[in-house]
Design a protein around this motif. Sequence first.
Motif, short mmCIF file in Angstrom:
data_model
loop_
_atom_site.label_atom_id
_atom_site.label_comp_id
_atom_site.label_asym_id
_atom_site.label_seq_id
_atom_site.Cartn_x
_atom_site.Cartn_y
_atom_site.Cartn_z
N VAL A 1 -4.76 5.87 -2.83
CA VAL A 1 -4.32 4.49 -2.60
C VAL A 1 -4.39 4.17 -1.11
O VAL A 1 -3.99 4.96 -0.27
N ASP B 1 -7.52 -1.25 -7.64
CA ASP B 1 -6.13 -1.60 -7.94
C ASP B 1 -5.86 -1.46 -9.43
O ASP B 1 -6.68 -1.86 -10.27
N THR C 1 9.00 1.73 -2.27
CA THR C 1 8.85 1.45 -3.70
C THR C 1 9.13 2.71 -4.52
O THR C 1 9.15 3.82 -3.98
N GLU D 1 1.93 2.17 -7.48
CA GLU D 1 1.36 0.92 -7.97
C GLU D 1 2.05 -0.30 -7.37
O GLU D 1 1.47 -1.39 -7.31
N GLU D 2 3.27 -0.14 -6.91
CA GLU D 2 4.01 -1.26 -6.30
C GLU D 2 3.65 -1.45 -4.83
O GLU D 2 4.18 -2.36 -4.18
N GLY D 3 2.77 -0.62 -4.30
CA GLY D 3 2.28 -0.83 -2.94
C GLY D 3 2.97 -0.06 -1.85
O GLY D 3 2.80 -0.37 -0.67
N SER E 1 0.48 1.18 0.65
CA SER E 1 -0.62 0.28 1.02
C SER E 1 -0.16 -1.11 1.48
O SER E 1 -0.95 -2.04 1.45
N SER E 2 1.09 -1.23 1.92
CA SER E 2 1.64 -2.54 2.27
C SER E 2 2.30 -2.52 3.64
O SER E 2 3.51 -2.31 3.75
N LYS F 1 5.60 -4.39 3.95
CA LYS F 1 6.81 -3.72 3.46
C LYS F 1 7.34 -2.74 4.50
O LYS F 1 8.55 -2.63 4.72
N SER G 1 1.17 1.70 4.85
CA SER G 1 2.41 0.96 5.11
C SER G 1 3.03 1.37 6.44
O SER G 1 3.76 0.58 7.05
#
Length: 349
Positions: free
Chosen positions: A48, A82, A204, A208-210, A213-214, A217, A240
């Motif tokens: 991811v 994704d 998270t 899958e909720e990121g 990769s966010s 967040k 992230s």
Amino acid sequence: MRRISRITVAGAATASLALALTACGGTSTSSGSSESKGDKGLAIAYDVGGEGDQSFNDAAHAGLMKAEKEFGYKTAAIEPNDGETNADKEQRLSSLAKQGYNPVIGVGYAYAAALKSTAEKYPDTTFGIVDDATIEADNVADLVFNEEQASYLAGVAAAKTTKTNTVGFVGGVDIPLIHKFQAGYEQGVKDTDPKVKVISQYLTQTAEEGGFSSPDKGETAAEGQIEKKADVVFAAAGLSGQGVIEAAAANKVWAIGVDSDQYKQDALAEYKEWILTSATKDVAKAVYNLAKSVEDGKPETGIVRGDLKSGEVGLSNSNPKFADNAELQEAIKTAKEKIVSGEIKVKSS
């Protein structure tokens, strides 16, 4: 010498690779000088966040590039999609093996089920998986690390650096792998200075909720910890973590990076003044070593572990403010020696 069976398989037309992988991820790297001899080598399937995460995946890519340069063969690096399923991952790995790439490495624990199944179908191909030790097969290398040991040293650094007696930890996803980072860090902080408070938080519950990769967040989480007076924040959160570093720089507090030496990452150059150090694990070396073992005709299999003693986990010294702090360096050196000798037992959960 490379194995004859591998060279024979690799004789298939390489032009079909993109078509074969259309349904299971895009090819981000496919190069090398050996097309003329029809020889294919290392292929990696990213976790991811994919290439450009300035962390885990980029470290794997560095190992791929070193192998490509040294061995002069064709390589491939495939991006994830994704919301993909294990079946999608299995199709991706199978396509690479069928094309003749060897070894084929799944970058991340999420590939475990797919890689185990694929390895059974292609017994003449060597497979590797990073951060998973559950697969027992004659043609699989489990590339794992004692991340908690490097994180302990990060905790020592944080405890010796904080001025507010409050430091933070941001984990990408609430899973056992990231628990190792948290456990080592918190232990390192408390062993160094019991008065220092550690604020720990996960972004998270699932990837899958990121959580990996966010950057947004990560930035929000770091800002919340900084508001609570944390002046050193350690992120184990993949892409992230970039948001954590941005928040630290914006508030002029210290960030501690992870996996790669993030002080040296071009994408983070404008923030590097505030990257104290990084808790590194040498995924690049593990990926390259597996490729070399196949190239040498003696493929690695079973659990292949990197730790402080082997030099495959540790702290980076790129920031001069960190490297030139004699008191801090002495504390880290002492802790490292005690971990390697077994005097300090670092928790992994």
